[in-house]
Design a protein around this motif. Structure first.
Motif, PDB file in Angstrom:
ATOM      1  N   ILE A  45      45.888  40.235  42.752  1.00 41.06           N
ATOM      2  CA  ILE A  45      45.085  41.199  41.986  1.00 41.06           C
ATOM      3  C   ILE A  45      44.673  40.547  40.683  1.00 41.06           C
ATOM      4  CG2 ILE A  45      45.025  43.390  40.751  1.00 41.06           C
ATOM      5  CD1 ILE A  45      46.551  44.691  42.924  1.00 41.06           C
ATOM      6  N   HIS A  46      43.355  40.566  40.450  1.00 40.31           N
ATOM      7  CA  HIS A  46      42.789  40.129  39.177  1.00 40.31           C
ATOM      8  C   HIS A  46      42.411  41.370  38.379  1.00 40.31           C
ATOM      9  CE1 HIS A  46      40.328  38.315  36.139  1.00 40.31           C
ATOM     10  NE2 HIS A  46      39.219  38.858  36.598  1.00 40.31           N
ATOM     11  N   TRP A  47      42.789  41.396  37.106  1.00 35.70           N
ATOM     12  CA  TRP A  47      42.547  42.548  36.228  1.00 35.70           C
ATOM     13  C   TRP A  47      41.285  42.259  35.452  1.00 35.70           C
ATOM     14  CZ3 TRP A  47      45.708  46.412  37.582  1.00 35.70           C
ATOM     15  CH2 TRP A  47      46.811  46.038  38.360  1.00 35.70           C
ATOM     16  N   HIS A  48      40.158  42.638  36.044  1.00 39.52           N
ATOM     17  CA  HIS A  48      38.851  42.193  35.563  1.00 39.52           C
ATOM     18  C   HIS A  48      38.536  42.733  34.166  1.00 39.52           C
ATOM     19  CE1 HIS A  48      34.577  40.933  36.373  1.00 39.52           C
ATOM     20  NE2 HIS A  48      34.489  41.644  35.265  1.00 39.52           N
ATOM     21  N   GLY A  49      38.320  41.788  33.235  1.00 38.09           N
ATOM     22  CA  GLY A  49      37.906  42.150  31.880  1.00 38.09           C
ATOM     23  C   GLY A  49      39.063  42.329  30.907  1.00 38.09           C
ATOM     24  N   PHE A  88      37.904  49.157  32.905  1.00 36.11           N
ATOM     25  CA  PHE A  88      38.114  47.865  33.545  1.00 36.11           C
ATOM     26  C   PHE A  88      38.295  48.111  35.039  1.00 36.11           C
ATOM     27  CE2 PHE A  88      39.349  47.771  29.171  1.00 36.11           C
ATOM     28  CZ  PHE A  88      38.700  46.633  28.711  1.00 36.11           C
ATOM     29  N   TRP A  89      38.497  47.055  35.803  1.00 33.57           N
ATOM     30  CA  TRP A  89      38.759  47.288  37.225  1.00 33.57           C
ATOM     31  C   TRP A  89      39.594  46.156  37.783  1.00 33.57           C
ATOM     32  CZ3 TRP A  89      35.760  45.194  41.690  1.00 33.57           C
ATOM     33  CH2 TRP A  89      34.834  44.204  41.331  1.00 33.57           C
ATOM     34  N   TYR A  90      40.169  46.380  38.935  1.00 34.21           N
ATOM     35  CA  TYR A  90      41.034  45.369  39.543  1.00 34.21           C
ATOM     36  C   TYR A  90      40.612  45.136  40.985  1.00 34.21           C
ATOM     37  CZ  TYR A  90      43.727  49.526  41.103  1.00 34.21           C
ATOM     38  OH  TYR A  90      44.112  50.729  41.640  1.00 34.21           O
ATOM     39  N   HIS A  91      40.785  43.890  41.429  1.00 34.98           N
ATOM     40  CA  HIS A  91      40.343  43.496  42.772  1.00 34.98           C
ATOM     41  C   HIS A  91      41.035  42.194  43.156  1.00 34.98           C
ATOM     42  CE1 HIS A  91      37.722  40.263  41.221  1.00 34.98           C
ATOM     43  NE2 HIS A  91      37.336  41.091  40.273  1.00 34.98           N
ATOM     44  N   PRO A  92      41.008  41.805  44.429  1.00 36.17           N
ATOM     45  CA  PRO A  92      41.627  40.540  44.829  1.00 36.17           C
ATOM     46  C   PRO A  92      40.832  39.361  44.263  1.00 36.17           C
ATOM     47  CG  PRO A  92      41.100  41.913  46.754  1.00 36.17           C
ATOM     48  CD  PRO A  92      40.392  42.499  45.577  1.00 36.17           C
ATOM     49  N   HIS A  93      41.489  38.217  44.110  1.00 39.70           N
ATOM     50  CA  HIS A  93      40.741  37.007  43.740  1.00 39.70           C
ATOM     51  C   HIS A  93      40.875  35.966  44.840  1.00 39.70           C
ATOM     52  CE1 HIS A  93      38.456  34.642  40.891  1.00 39.70           C
ATOM     53  NE2 HIS A  93      38.434  35.703  40.089  1.00 39.70           N
ATOM     54  N   ALA A  94      40.798  36.440  46.088  1.00 37.36           N
ATOM     55  CA  ALA A  94      40.844  35.567  47.254  1.00 37.36           C
ATOM     56  C   ALA A  94      39.882  36.181  48.267  1.00 37.36           C
ATOM     57  CB  ALA A  94      42.251  35.518  47.829  1.00 37.36           C
ATOM     58  N   ILE A  98      27.365  36.382  35.644  1.00 41.10           N
ATOM     59  CA  ILE A  98      28.375  35.406  35.214  1.00 41.10           C
ATOM     60  C   ILE A  98      29.540  36.137  34.544  1.00 41.10           C
ATOM     61  CG2 ILE A  98      28.822  33.424  33.705  1.00 41.10           C
ATOM     62  CD1 ILE A  98      26.987  32.729  36.071  1.00 41.10           C
ATOM     63  N   HIS A  99      30.741  35.815  34.995  1.00 40.23           N
ATOM     64  CA  HIS A  99      31.956  36.470  34.483  1.00 40.23           C
ATOM     65  C   HIS A  99      32.876  35.434  33.858  1.00 40.23           C
ATOM     66  CE1 HIS A  99      35.584  38.739  34.096  1.00 40.23           C
ATOM     67  NE2 HIS A  99      36.155  38.328  35.201  1.00 40.23           N
ATOM     68  N   ILE A 100      33.450  35.779  32.704  1.00 33.92           N
ATOM     69  CA  ILE A 100      34.447  34.921  32.060  1.00 33.92           C
ATOM     70  C   ILE A 100      35.766  35.685  31.982  1.00 33.92           C
ATOM     71  CG2 ILE A 100      35.064  33.660  29.949  1.00 33.92           C
ATOM     72  CD1 ILE A 100      32.106  33.214  29.437  1.00 33.92           C
ATOM     73  N   HIS A 101      36.821  35.050  32.492  1.00 36.66           N
ATOM     74  CA  HIS A 101      38.145  35.682  32.493  1.00 36.66           C
ATOM     75  C   HIS A 101      38.800  35.597  31.109  1.00 36.66           C
ATOM     76  CE1 HIS A 101      39.360  35.461  37.041  1.00 36.66           C
ATOM     77  NE2 HIS A 101      38.055  35.666  36.929  1.00 36.66           N
ATOM     78  N   GLY A 102      39.599  36.615  30.795  1.00 36.20           N
ATOM     79  CA  GLY A 102      40.559  36.546  29.694  1.00 36.20           C
ATOM     80  C   GLY A 102      39.999  36.536  28.287  1.00 36.20           C
ATOM     81  N   LEU A 145      35.462  30.740  34.773  1.00 40.11           N
ATOM     82  CA  LEU A 145      34.093  31.183  34.525  1.00 40.11           C
ATOM     83  C   LEU A 145      33.406  31.075  35.878  1.00 40.11           C
ATOM     84  CD1 LEU A 145      31.708  30.014  31.652  1.00 40.11           C
ATOM     85  CD2 LEU A 145      30.908  30.264  34.009  1.00 40.11           C
ATOM     86  N   HIS A 146      32.812  32.179  36.356  1.00 41.09           N
ATOM     87  CA  HIS A 146      32.204  32.108  37.684  1.00 41.09           C
ATOM     88  C   HIS A 146      31.132  33.157  37.882  1.00 41.09           C
ATOM     89  CE1 HIS A 146      34.313  35.640  39.440  1.00 41.09           C
ATOM     90  NE2 HIS A 146      35.350  35.262  38.713  1.00 41.09           N
ATOM     91  N   CYS A 147      30.363  32.962  38.943  1.00 38.62           N
ATOM     92  CA  CYS A 147      29.409  33.980  39.354  1.00 38.62           C
ATOM     93  C   CYS A 147      30.184  35.050  40.114  1.00 38.62           C
ATOM     94  CB  CYS A 147      28.339  33.378  40.253  1.00 38.62           C
ATOM     95  SG  CYS A 147      27.225  34.649  40.914  1.00 38.62           S
ATOM     96  N   HIS A 148      29.848  36.331  39.870  1.00 40.44           N
ATOM     97  CA  HIS A 148      30.592  37.414  40.524  1.00 40.44           C
ATOM     98  C   HIS A 148      29.950  37.895  41.815  1.00 40.44           C
ATOM     99  CE1 HIS A 148      33.710  40.455  40.747  1.00 40.44           C
ATOM    100  NE2 HIS A 148      34.240  39.974  39.645  1.00 40.44           N
ATOM    101  N   ILE A 149      28.896  37.221  42.280  1.00 45.68           N
ATOM    102  CA  ILE A 149      28.462  37.494  43.651  1.00 45.68           C
ATOM    103  C   ILE A 149      29.538  36.852  44.526  1.00 45.68           C
ATOM    104  CG2 ILE A 149      26.733  36.951  45.432  1.00 45.68           C
ATOM    105  CD1 ILE A 149      24.603  37.233  43.222  1.00 45.68           C
TER     106      ILE A 149
HETATM  107 CU1  C2O Z   1      36.126  40.270  38.805  1.00 45.56          CU
HETATM  108 CU2  C2O Z   1      37.055  36.258  38.650  1.00 45.56          CU
HETATM  109  O1  C2O Z   1      36.575  38.263  38.785  1.00 45.56           O
END
Ligand code: C2O
Ligand code: CU
Length: 557
Positions: free
Chosen positions: A140-144, A180-186, A488-492, A536-540
């Motif tokens: 689970i990734h805790w997005h944002g 915020f939201w949560y989802h798998p990172h696999a 484009i999404h940046i973690h943390g 740092l990644h594209c969220h598609i």
């Molecule tokens: Cu919502 Cu690396 O993701």
């Protein structure tokens, strides 16, 4: 080029003249590997030479061959109120759902769709024990959320993926108010699409953080690709739809295909919007109702603003206040200009997301006066003061978004290289469903390239210190094989979108995800506030699985 244009035009006309949706019903088409033909609508064309061709990867459906009746039926999302130190158990498991008239086998967090809505006060630390009971490794990734790096949920970076039967304990510290939201990172392209997502609403201690509203509604926007038999299979070892991402043909709000609401006349409803779709960017309209834009990913806008619609890319969140004034029916819809790439034409297209029935009963209390005025947030302006000197400066880093392909079926390559194709700044729909479906993560590599060093994706090596303010320009090249918009999404960390194509942003808000249209340059000011190794990644989802990512490090002080 004249020749190519001529050929394609003739071919297009010939194909258009044939009955298109007969394709999937033709006997003996030889669909192998468990694949079925992708559904198409009459505005789309089938390229000759692709009939009967299937993706080079095998087809995946969860719990294939097991009778859906043997799995428990999923239920709508429930609210979980948590305070500092509370623990929540989340089981990732297989569920049965009836969706759009089909019995489907899907995934769920605690058998709910969406997963539990976690509500917690700003500053809390929540313990979440996750147990995996599905056949795919997950996290689970805790997005944002600017949480501790070790709980960021990225397999191979912050933890090992959780195998079936195993558990992982997350400590989720929530320093910012917002949705915020949560989802798998696999394999998000499979797992998220099958129902693994949930919201985390972090509340502010300030009672007037938002202006007055009569009530709150949460709208999780999603789509899924289905045919007469149910969900179209996903790619087993790599994603299908690697070019444009997997657009669905069935729209969902909170996991439902027939979402409805009722409201009183004059009622002001605060909507929290989250886009959990693999690839689709929504343009959300609220009929004739007045819409006030309040907040986005990691906080409120400097100034509230009236808007006609809300453009929300995958993984983004927006908060809007909407006043329903007309008794009767108001449609919440995705209202887009769809494109036919081959004819270079746009046509208006509207999908209903939710039907709001407005009664003649008057909403109380009367808070219309405060709704009529737009708030300016002095405390946000003050908080942004230290960042202002950096808003207009030149970038420290420049990334270019592009794509490389190999071994695609020749008809796809020919079609892409013909100069009759028009790529719009935003892909609001998938107008090339067959080509898109057939392009897998094995054949398509999406690239973020450091324009200074030439390093691509995981070869990029950026190192920062806590406290650094880093200006990053992301240029979405229109000249690649298949240009496409990228969220484009940046973690943390959190960032400000300071400008787009040189035009300064006049109303700032802290973000963690922002979309770059084709041909555009977007400048971000990233505040490196949280130590660790971050992505740092594209969220598609399909672009992410097709390589469009890297991680950078932030050194503590
Ligand atoms: Cu919502 Cu690396 O993701
Ligand atoms: Cu992308």
């Amino acid at each position: 080029m004249r020749v190519a244009r001529y050929c394609l035009t003739v071919v297009t006309a010939a194909v258009l003249a044939s009955p298109l949706h007969a394709q999937s019903e033709m006997p003996g088409m030889g669909m192998s590997g468990g694949w079925r033909m992708v559904p198409m609508d009459p505005n789309m064309i089938m390229l000759p030479g692709l009939t009967g061709v299937v993706p080079v990867v095998g087809a995946f459906l969860p719990a294939a061959g097991i009778n859906p009746v043997s799995f428990p039926e999923a239920e709508p999302s429930r609210v979980v109120e948590m305070i500092d130190g509370d623990t929540l158990d989340i089981e990732v498991s297989i569920v049965r759902r009836s969706l759009n008239g089909h019995e489907m086998v899907m995934f769920g967090y605690n058998r709910q769709y969406p997963g539990p809505l976690i509500r917690a006060p700003k500053g809390a630390t929540l313990v979440v024990r996750v147990r995996n009971e599905i056949e795919l490794p997950t996290t689970i990734h805790w997005h944002g959320v600017r949480l501790d790096n070790e709980f960021d949920g990225v397999p191979g970076v912050t933890q090992e993926a959780i195998q079936r039967g195993e558990s992982f304990v997350y400590e989720v510290h929530v320093p910012d108010a917002g949705m915020f939201w949560y989802h798998p990172h696999a394999r998000e392209d499979v797992q998220q699409d099958l129902g693994l997502f949930g919201n985390l609403l972090v509340t502010s201690p300030n009672p007037s953080y938002y202006g007055p509203a009569h009530r709150e509604e949460i709208l999780v926007l999603d789509d899924i690709l289905m045919d007469e038999q149910g969900a179209l299979p996903w790619g087993e070892s790599a994603p299908t739809h690697a070019l444009m991402g997997r657009f669905g043909n069935v729209m969902m709000v909170n996991g439902e295909t027939n979402h409805q609401l009722s409201a009183k006349q004059g009622e002001i409803v605060r909507f929290f919007l989250t886009n959990v779709a693999n690839s689709r960017t929504f343009n959300v309209t609220f009929g004739g109702a007045q819409v006030k834009l309040i907040a986005s990913d990691v906080g409120r806008f400097e100034r509230e603003a009236w808007v006609e619609s809300v453009v929300i890319a995958p993984a983004e969140r927006y908060v809007v206040d909407v006043r329903f004034e007309e008794p009767g029916t108001t449609l919440i819809a995705n209202s887009i200009q769809a494109i036919n790439h081959f004819r270079g034409e746009f046509y208006p297209h509207v999908d209903t997301l939710s039907i709001v029935t407005v009664s003649t009963e008057t909403a109380a209390p009367g808070i219309s006066d405060s709704f009529d005025s737009l708030r300016m947030h002095d405390e946000i302006a003050a908080e942004l003061e230290p960042y202002r000197p950096h808003l207009n400066r030149e970038p420290d880093y420049e990334l270019e978004a592009t794509v490389r392909v190999q071994d695609l079926p020749p008809p796809i390559v020919l079609a892409m290289e013909a100069d009759t194709l028009f790529f719009p700044p935003m892909e609001w729909n998938d107008a090339m469903p067959v080509m898109n479906w057939l392009s897998t993560g094995d054949q398509v590599t999406w690239i973020l390239k450091d324009r200074d060093t030439g390093a691509e994706n995981n070869d990029i090596d950026w190192n920062f210190k806590v406290g650094d303010l880093v200006k990053i320009r992301i240029f979405n090249s229109p000249d690649s094989f298949h240009p496409m918009n990228h969220p484009i999404h940046i973690h943390g960390q959190r960032f400000l979108v300071t400008s787009m194509d040189g035009a300064e942003n006049q109303n700032l808000v802290w973000k963690d995800t922002a979309i770059v249209p084709v041909g555009s340059s977007m400048d971000l000011l990233v505040e490196m506030s949280n130590p660790g190794e971050w992505m740092l990644h594209c969220h598609i989802a399909e672009h992410l699985s097709a390589g469009m990512m890297f991680s950078f490090t932030v050194q503590g002080q």
